[in-house]
Design an enzyme around this catalytic site. Structure first.
Site, short mmCIF file in Angstrom:
data_model
loop_
_atom_site.label_atom_id
_atom_site.label_comp_id
_atom_site.label_asym_id
_atom_site.label_seq_id
_atom_site.Cartn_x
_atom_site.Cartn_y
_atom_site.Cartn_z
N TRP A 100 5.67 4.31 -5.38
CA TRP A 100 5.25 3.03 -4.78
C TRP A 100 5.25 3.29 -3.28
O TRP A 100 6.31 3.50 -2.69
CB TRP A 100 6.25 1.95 -5.18
CG TRP A 100 5.82 0.56 -4.85
CD1 TRP A 100 5.01 -0.25 -5.60
CD2 TRP A 100 6.20 -0.22 -3.71
NE1 TRP A 100 4.87 -1.47 -4.99
CE2 TRP A 100 5.59 -1.49 -3.83
CE3 TRP A 100 7.01 0.03 -2.61
CZ2 TRP A 100 5.75 -2.49 -2.89
CZ3 TRP A 100 7.17 -0.98 -1.67
CH2 TRP A 100 6.54 -2.22 -1.81
N ASN A 120 13.13 8.87 -4.85
CA ASN A 120 13.04 7.41 -4.80
C ASN A 120 13.91 6.95 -3.65
O ASN A 120 15.06 7.37 -3.56
CB ASN A 120 13.55 6.85 -6.14
CG ASN A 120 13.51 5.33 -6.19
OD1 ASN A 120 12.95 4.69 -5.30
ND2 ASN A 120 14.10 4.77 -7.22
N GLU A 129 2.07 -14.57 -8.21
CA GLU A 129 2.28 -13.13 -8.41
C GLU A 129 1.51 -12.57 -9.60
O GLU A 129 1.07 -11.44 -9.55
CB GLU A 129 3.76 -12.74 -8.40
CG GLU A 129 4.62 -13.27 -9.48
CD GLU A 129 6.10 -12.90 -9.30
OE1 GLU A 129 6.43 -11.98 -8.54
OE2 GLU A 129 6.94 -13.55 -9.94
N HIS A 188 2.71 -33.85 6.59
CA HIS A 188 2.89 -33.38 7.98
C HIS A 188 2.04 -32.13 8.22
O HIS A 188 2.54 -31.08 8.63
CB HIS A 188 4.37 -33.11 8.26
CG HIS A 188 5.19 -34.36 8.18
ND1 HIS A 188 5.16 -35.34 9.15
CD2 HIS A 188 6.02 -34.82 7.21
CE1 HIS A 188 5.94 -36.34 8.79
NE2 HIS A 188 6.48 -36.06 7.61
N LYS A 211 9.19 -3.99 -9.56
CA LYS A 211 10.22 -4.73 -10.29
C LYS A 211 11.54 -4.74 -9.53
O LYS A 211 12.20 -5.74 -9.39
CB LYS A 211 10.41 -4.09 -11.66
CG LYS A 211 11.51 -4.71 -12.50
CD LYS A 211 10.98 -5.92 -13.20
CE LYS A 211 12.01 -6.69 -13.97
NZ LYS A 211 11.64 -8.10 -14.06
C1 G6P Z 1 11.17 -8.14 -7.00
C2 G6P Z 1 10.69 -8.66 -8.34
C3 G6P Z 1 11.10 -10.13 -8.51
C4 G6P Z 1 12.60 -10.28 -8.33
C5 G6P Z 1 13.07 -9.70 -6.99
C6 G6P Z 1 14.58 -9.61 -6.91
O1 G6P Z 1 10.44 -8.75 -5.99
O2 G6P Z 1 9.29 -8.52 -8.47
O3 G6P Z 1 10.72 -10.58 -9.81
O4 G6P Z 1 12.94 -11.63 -8.41
O5 G6P Z 1 12.57 -8.37 -6.81
O6 G6P Z 1 15.02 -8.66 -7.85
P1 G6P Z 1 16.49 -8.60 -8.42
O7 G6P Z 1 16.50 -7.39 -9.32
O8 G6P Z 1 17.41 -8.44 -7.24
O9 G6P Z 1 16.74 -9.88 -9.16
#
Ligand code: G6P
Length: 591
Positions: A75, A99, A475, A491, A586
């Site tokens: 990514w 990573n 999303e 507003h 994710k």
């Molecule tokens: C990413 C995911 C979201 C998630 C967020 C926090 O942006 O796409 O779906 O809510 O991370 O992730 P976590 O694992 O900390 O709940």
């Protein structure tokens, strides 16, 4: 965000590595690559886009026969998603996958350039490979240690050396496990990637280096071999199957009644005794990212409204850098599905540096946040594969509701204790009822899927719920959507309302329903197509969903599943890549 898999054993690794990458797809990626090793040859194949592109390329190559390999989904952070920037990266004797983010990569790149090293990519990872290579004088552990001493940032690494038949792994602030098989061993970003081959694994801690052969795994720290405990996951092999559903997102939404029952069971059985007592704190800071933050927003509203408890909500990426004025009696609640979100980890560590208690609401039990927080409440979501969270969000909200309710109980603010707990027991059945009404959501999706702008409005807790509804829709369907406090719309933003624009109104809080209704009339009179999601039926309202009325602690748990399914059906009509929306990851393991 980025996925790593590595294999050493008696089989050909290609199929295992590709399957592993597919299991890690949910983390989000924009290119993929693989390195195979045999004797003194390392062959690297990389491609941009989906893993099928890599598979196609592999089919057309004459690959070396091999028993050792590493693979990666990237990514993009440093440099665009190109083949050159895709992992694995090679420098001299070293080939690796990474990573995380190396924060001082540019400084190291300059230093290496002055030493005569040249680079083919824009990545921080290639710099890391080159640095290890500079230090490699036939001793991998020494080279890795020396290089990492110079590195600032986060990393999980799988490393091959051209002249060695073994695999090395190391991590800091990025997840990586070592899978233990029979005459074969693995490395992976999470257990789901190797569950088809083994359920046994080792957790690698910061400062430890794993030296892995087909038959042995040695974990070394400060020159000593450690006696690490092998753990067994209870993840089922089919947990990562779609079980007949078109998408993981749909499967995971449909699992909500079951996972909620499982998560609530230990608490409801013992009258919430097993939940922490929040009354010893004067204020609560809830810190999280994305949907987890919106779950926290519901928690904040419930704590303030019903438990008379001061609660703040903050996004972790802000909280970590802000001047937080801590009170000695502050509790920091961290909400995270993955337990690996970099900003949330940093927020936790900041609180701990100030000697502030931390409580994590987390799904992945082996994660950094689960291991480093002072107290934990585990949600029982099981693996969540779709990038957009659904079932984990519902459980985060559920736990916040129980915590707020317990706090209200402890403060003698509850008149009818029995009633609320009975309502909690009904929730799985009621959520199922709401989920079973897919035809209604399909109709609403038909009404909005060709639109490019949508608003969500609500007040108080309904505003917090609107935020998640809006995020879910944008999303997965890529429709621009914004959530507003219903009273704030006029507003400025009301100027954007025009003929036929969908406006979702969430109306459940009895204390403020009439006010929201006036705001609905305001947008209607400007041509908006209103869609009311409520716990009562509204006269003269064409588009509406009426969910069962329940204790206000749990009402969002019946509203959000409808919003999740409307988002899902809309994305489906728009032909979106529902489980892997573009640009999203994710688990966001970099800041
Ligand atoms: C990413 C995911 C979201 C998630 C967020 C926090 O942006 O796409 O779906 O809510 O991370 O992730 P976590 O694992 O900390 O709940």
């Amino acid at each position: 965000m980025c996925g790593i898999i590595g294999y050493i054993g008696s089989k050909n690794p290609v199929e295992i590595l590709i399957n592993g990458l597919k299991s890690l797809e949910y983390r989000g990626y924009d290119s993929a690559g693989i390195a195979l090793k045999e004797k003194d040859k390392i062959e690297v194949v990389k491609s941009i886009g989906k893993i099928v592109n890599l598979e196609e390329k592999l089919k057309n190559e004459e690959l070396i026969s091999s028993h050792l390999g590493i693979a990666h989904t990237r990514w993009a952070t440093h440099g665009r998603p190109t083949v050159e920037n895709a992992h694995p990266h090679t420098a001299g004797n070293v080939t690796l996958v990474h990573n995380g983010i190396i924060e001082n990569a540019e400084e190291l790149r300059e230093k290496l350039k002055n030493e005569g090293v040249s680079f083919y990519s824009e990545t921080d990872t290639e710099v890391l490979a080159a640095l290890i290579n500079q230090y490699y004088k036939k001793d991998p552990i020494e080279a890795i240690t020396k290089a990492l001493n110079e590195v600032k940032g986060s990393y999980a690494l799988g490393i091959l050396f051209k002249d060695r038949e073994d695999l090395y792994a190391v991590r800091k602030d990025s997840p990586l496990i070592i899978g233990i098989g029979k005459e074969e061993n693995f490395i992976a970003s999470d257990i789901a990637a190797i569950i088809d081959y083994t359920n046994q694994y080792l957790l690698l801690e910061e400062g430890e280096i794993a030296h892995i052969t087909k038959d042995t795994v040695e974990v070394i720290k400060d020159g000593k071999i450690l006696d690490k405990k092998i753990q067994t996951t209870n993840l089922e092999k089919d947990a990562k199957d779609k079980c007949g559903y078109d998408h993981y997102m749909l499967k995971e939404i449909m699992e909500e009644p079951v996972v909620l029952e499982k998560t609530f069971e230990p608490y409801l059985q013992h009258h919430l005794e097993k939940l922490p007592d929040l009354t010893k704190y004067e204020e609560i800071h809830i810190v999280a990212c994305g949907s987890a933050m919106y779950a926290g927003m519901i928690g904040k509203t419930l704590l303030e409204e019903y438990a008379n408890t001061k609660a703040e909500i903050d996004v972790a990426s802000e909280y970590r850098y802000k001047n937080i004025i801590y009170n000695k009696k502050t509790l920091v609640i961290l909400i995270s599905q993955s337990g690996e979100t970099a900003d949330t980890i940093a927020a936790m560590r900041k609180a701990q540096e100030h000697k502030i208690d931390t409580l994590a609401i987390v799904n992945v039990k082996t994660s950094t946040i689960a291991r480093e927080s002072d107290q934990q409440i585990f949600i029982e979501a099981g693996p969540e594969i779709a990038v957009a969270t659904t079932k984990a969000y519902i459980l985060q909200v559920g736990i916040m509701a129980l915590l707020a309710y317990k706090t209200a109980l402890e403060k003698n603010l509850v008149k009818d204790e029995h009633h609320v707990l009975e309502e909690a027991k009904k929730l799985p059945r009621l959520i199922k009822e709401v989920l079973d009404r897919r035809e209604e959501y399909k109709k609403i999706a038909q009404e909005i899927y060709k639109k490019e702008d949508v608003f969500f409005i609500g007040r108080k807790i309904d505003y917090a719920t609107s935020q998640e509804g809006s995020l879910k829709l944008k999303e997965v369907s890529y429709i621009h959507s914004e959530a507003y406090q219903a009273g704030e719309l006029k507003h400025g933003t009301i100027s954007l309302i025009n003929e036929g624009m969908p406006v979702f109104a969430i109306v459940t809080d009895d204390s403020i329903k009439d006010k929201t209704f006036s705001n609905i009339e305001e947008v209607k009179s400007r041509g908006a197509k209103t869609i009311i999601i409520s716990n009562e039926h509204w006269e003269n309202q064409k588009l509406q969903v009426t969910v069962p009325k329940i204790s206000p602690y749990f009402q969002p748990l019946l509203i959000v599943p409808t919003l999740q399914l409307i988002a899902y059906e809309t994305a489906k009509l728009r032909g979106c890549d529902i489980d892997k929306p573009k640009n999203l990851a994710k688990s966001v393991t970099v800041e």
